[in-house]
Design a protein around this motif. Structure first.
Motif, short mmCIF file in Angstrom:
data_model
loop_
_atom_site.label_atom_id
_atom_site.label_comp_id
_atom_site.label_asym_id
_atom_site.label_seq_id
_atom_site.Cartn_x
_atom_site.Cartn_y
_atom_site.Cartn_z
N ALA A 151 8.86 -2.77 1.31
CA ALA A 151 8.07 -2.39 2.48
C ALA A 151 6.58 -2.45 2.16
O ALA A 151 6.14 -2.01 1.10
CB ALA A 151 8.45 -0.99 2.94
N ALA A 152 5.80 -2.98 3.09
CA ALA A 152 4.36 -3.13 2.87
C ALA A 152 3.66 -1.78 2.74
O ALA A 152 2.64 -1.66 2.08
CB ALA A 152 3.73 -3.94 4.00
N LEU A 153 4.23 -0.75 3.38
CA LEU A 153 3.64 0.59 3.36
C LEU A 153 4.68 1.59 2.88
O LEU A 153 5.83 1.55 3.31
CB LEU A 153 3.15 1.00 4.75
CG LEU A 153 2.13 0.09 5.44
CD1 LEU A 153 1.87 0.59 6.85
CD2 LEU A 153 0.84 0.04 4.65
N ALA A 154 4.27 2.51 2.01
CA ALA A 154 5.15 3.59 1.55
C ALA A 154 4.39 4.90 1.65
O ALA A 154 3.26 5.00 1.15
CB ALA A 154 5.60 3.34 0.12
N LEU A 186 0.82 -1.20 0.00
CA LEU A 186 0.00 0.00 0.00
C LEU A 186 0.86 1.26 0.00
O LEU A 186 2.01 1.25 0.45
CB LEU A 186 -0.92 0.00 1.23
CG LEU A 186 -1.80 -1.23 1.42
CD1 LEU A 186 -2.63 -1.09 2.69
CD2 LEU A 186 -2.71 -1.44 0.21
N TRP A 187 0.30 2.34 -0.52
CA TRP A 187 0.97 3.63 -0.46
C TRP A 187 -0.02 4.66 0.07
O TRP A 187 -1.23 4.46 0.05
CB TRP A 187 1.49 4.06 -1.84
CG TRP A 187 0.41 4.33 -2.87
CD1 TRP A 187 -0.19 3.43 -3.68
CD2 TRP A 187 -0.20 5.60 -3.16
NE1 TRP A 187 -1.14 4.03 -4.47
CE2 TRP A 187 -1.16 5.36 -4.18
CE3 TRP A 187 -0.03 6.90 -2.67
CZ2 TRP A 187 -1.94 6.40 -4.71
CZ3 TRP A 187 -0.81 7.92 -3.19
CH2 TRP A 187 -1.75 7.66 -4.21
N GLY A 188 0.54 5.74 0.55
CA GLY A 188 -0.31 6.81 1.06
C GLY A 188 0.44 8.13 1.07
O GLY A 188 1.61 8.21 0.71
N VAL A 189 -0.24 9.16 1.50
CA VAL A 189 0.32 10.51 1.57
C VAL A 189 0.28 10.96 3.02
O VAL A 189 -0.72 10.78 3.71
CB VAL A 189 -0.46 11.48 0.68
CG1 VAL A 189 -0.02 12.92 0.92
CG2 VAL A 189 -0.27 11.12 -0.80
#
Length: 724
Positions: free
Chosen positions: A666-669, A178-181
């Motif tokens: 990485a699972a999260l970015a 997943l990615w996010g801001v």
């Protein structure tokens, strides 16, 4: 003073003997340092008899009490140590187990059947310590075991059971990255906010990013700060971490606002409208101006709420009453604190915070504080109303994120401590030690160490409370988020205590019941379906490195720090259970980093301890720019410009670095919104207070305009493809 007894007491209270500094050298803590920390803990050291008595009491708790105050385990089975005297050995241990759901189990077992771990003499009595394994499966939860031997005294132990690991969202379990801001909420601009980013702006960000594939939006700590003195704006120095910063309330989104004639008339007033226009246009958040405008209008809305809802018993009145009932004594006292702070600040001119109040008000249970609450119920209720509004709006934001398909939604931030003079310490007078502060030992850029002005929690008080204060605090934060970042996660194992009025160099490490705290964390994580990220930057002890993956706590990986021998780590080599980011709120922006603007700023602020240190940082930065371009080339991501380490920053370079991050294992970015916009100034410069406007710099564009930019949408689409 008796040196031997002080050393013995220090060990019983969790003080370490030594640590390895940033150079790898073993540094022993002096007797003077240990004595100062013990005194900060409330220990009496000037009387040998009293000193010996304190040691006897602690040894009795550890070696003579039948049961420990707390036992914790992952899974369904639990065991713990029992201390049995010689005269009790072979007698029946009579047990009553009260499960969290109210059910009761009873039984008895011979103490001779337990395997022995240790035997010895304590206080003139022969003691055998034996291991007891409870012979039944327990569900996750907080259970109480009561036990006695024969007709002896009843002893109690809290049994804390958790799942083996913290919660992971199904999307990650299924293999998605997943990615996010990430955004500092107060920095957000919009065409109709009141000079500070608010919960409605957060909703706008969600509506923009969710359709682009973002899995989460990261925000700064939203803990309650001090309404009376809004210039105390650091989100990491909370008044109370159980509650929310009411300045984030979007006033026009309050249900009472459209129908309240007085509010609409005030909004239409030309002078008031001009104030709002100026607050929006200011390049820095004017916290005092924002607070003055918001509280003026919120006071009008509260009176309308009382007249139209509370007086008539409407549905919103029922919702408010339910919120207040659920908040209990903690909410009542927090609201009383904010009301008292405003009253005393305006009436007797006291500075904000209970330590500056007249003495009769410094205890929440003292007659003066209780009488104030009884005589000013509307003033107290007003601040409970504000907490309810903030709770409503943040809850709605997370619900919107989930409704629009974000697997995590909001990713929150939990500060390591609270302000010494805030509501949290006023309410709880036993858990935090106000004669010390949390800090850090020396490092290359802070050779004198650091003091953060936040009182440390007392591990003995946490044990006496059976960790329930910690559980309530984690629960209060997790209820709003799909993921929670624990600032300075090493605090669950040890904290650097700095005694009052001393240098951080005179500090020492105090240790905490890590595995028990992590068990509470895992239990609350699963119950609240909240992933946990531990901010593990800096010196991380081996015990924490081992425990984090065991408990399923995600690491916090900053790409600019991920180097092996001067070479940046390849995306495939990032740890899977991690949140990766290029920069953080405590670092320069990406553009500021590339152009070394942060080095220039720190030099202007005289933050380098020597010219040699500054020269070393400059040389290292030159090497890092070369290494970054080399890493990008190796991934086929080299930008057209810059082609060398000394050419200017470009949006193309930013996108290349974000794609490098997106390719990571990485699972999260997380991408910083300010880096998408190419901002130069940092939001915070560690080591400063008044020298730099920390926590005030706004974004360069309104969120409406950001969401309309096709180039940003295209950049995020590339990140989405790289993650998929």
């Amino acid at each position: 003073m008796n040196q031997k007894l002080i050393q013995q007491l220090a060990a019983l209270r969790g003080l370490g003997d030594a640590y390895h500094d940033y150079r790898g050298e073993l540094k022993h803590f002096s007797l003077k340092t240990k004595s100062a920390i013990l005194e900060a803990m409330g220990c009496k050291l000037d009387d040998a008899g009293a000193l010996a008595e304190q040691i006897r009491n602690l040894e009795s708790l550890r070696s003579r009490s039948l049961l420990p105050p707390v036992a914790a385990a992952r899974g369904s089975r639990i065991g713990f140590d029992c201390n049995i005297t010689g005269s009790e050995f072979g007698s029946a241990l009579v047990l009553t187990l009260r499960l969290e759901d109210g059910s009761v189990r009873e039984g008895a077992v011979s103490t001779a059947n337990f395997p022995e771990l240790w035997r010895g003499e304590v206080g003139g009595s022969w003691i055998t310590r034996r291991r007891f394994e409870l012979p039944l499966d327990l569900p996750p939860g907080y259970h109480e075991l009561q036990a006695r031997i024969g007709g002896g005294a009843m002893h109690r132990c809290m049994l804390i059971m958790s799942a083996p690991q913290c919660y992971e969202p199904p999307a990650i379990i299924a293999g998605k990255r997943l990615w996010g801001v990430a955004v500092q909420l107060y920095t957000m601009r919009s065409r109709d906010n009141w000079g500070i980013g608010d919960f409605r702006d957060l909703g706008r960000l969600i509506r923009w990013l969710a359709p682009l594939g973002a899995g989460f939006i990261g925000v700064n700590p939203l803990h309650a700060l001090c309404p009376t003195e809004p210039r105390k704006s650091s989100p990491y120095s909370a008044s109370n971490r159980h509650f929310l910063n009411v300045l984030y309330i979007a006033v026009p989104a309050v249900a009472e606002f459209p129908s309240c004639a007085a509010a609409q008339a005030r909004l239409a007033d030309a002078q008031f409208a001009a104030r709002l226009t100026k607050l929006r246009a200011d390049p820095l958040v004017d916290y005092q101006g924002v607070a003055d405008a918001k509280f003026e209008m919120l006071q009008i809305l509260y009176h309308d709420f009382r007249d139209t809802q509370l007086a008539k018993g409407g549905t919103r009145a029922a919702s408010f009453h339910a919120f207040v009932a659920a908040g209990g004594e903690n909410l009542r006292k927090h609201a009383c604190f904010d009301a008292l702070d405003r009253h005393l600040h305006g009436g007797v001119g006291a500075s904000s915070g209970w330590m500056s109040w007249p003495k009769p008000y410094q205890d929440p249970d003292a007659a003066a504080a209780v009488r104030y609450a009884a005589e000013h119920p509307a003033d107290v209720e007003f601040f409970a109303y504000l907490q309810w509004l903030a709770h409503e709006q943040l809850t709605q934001a997370q619900a919107l994120a989930r409704e629009l398909g974000m697997p995590i939604g909001l990713y929150g931030d939990y500060a390591v401590g609270a302000s010494a003079s805030g509501s949290e310490t006023w309410i709880d007078r036993t858990s935090n030690r106000l004669q010390a502060e949390i800090g850090a030992p020396p490092d290359p850029l802070a050779l004198k160490g650091q003091g953060w002005g936040i009182p440390p929690p007392d591990p003995l008080a946490m044990q006496n409370d059976r960790l329930q204060g910690f559980a309530r605090l984690i629960r209060a934060n997790m209820r709003y988020y799909g993921a929670l970042r624990l600032d300075h996660v090493m605090s669950l194992f040890r904290l650097w205590w700095v005694p009052a009025n001393t240098s951080p160099l005179a500090g020492a490490y105090v240790h905490y019941p890590m595995y028990q705290l992590l068990t509470v964390l895992a239990l609350e994580s699963v119950r609240n379906q909240c992933l946990v990220v531990g901010e593990d930057l800096g010196v991380v002890p081996d015990e924490m490195r081992v425990a984090m993956p065991q408990f399923g706590i995600y690491h916090y990986k900053v790409m600019l720090f991920e180097k092996d021998g001067g070479v940046f780590r390849e995306p495939k080599d990032f740890v899977r259970q991690a949140l990766a980011t290029v920069t953080t709120h405590d670092m320069p922006t990406l553009r500021g980093y590339w152009e070394a603007l942060d080095i220039e700023l720190r030099a202007r602020l005289h933050l380098y301890p020597s010219a040699e240190t500054q020269a070393h940082v400059v040389a290292e930065r030159d090497q890092d720019r070369v290494a970054l371009l080399s890493a990008l080339r190796a991934q086929g991501l080299a930008p057209g410009q810059p082609t060398s380490a000394h050419e200017p920053f470009t949006a193309e370079l930013a996108q290349a670095l974000h794609l490098y991050l997106a390719r990571s294992n990485a699972a999260l970015a997380a991408v910083q919104l300010e880096d998408l916009l190419g901002l130069t100034e940092p939001v915070n410069v560690p080591g400063t207070s008044g020298e730099y406007p920390n926590w005030q710099r706004k974004l360069s564009m309104d969120v409406e305009d950001i969401a309309a930019r096709a180039d940003l949408a295209a950049s995020l689409a590339d990140i989405e493809r790289a993650r998929a």
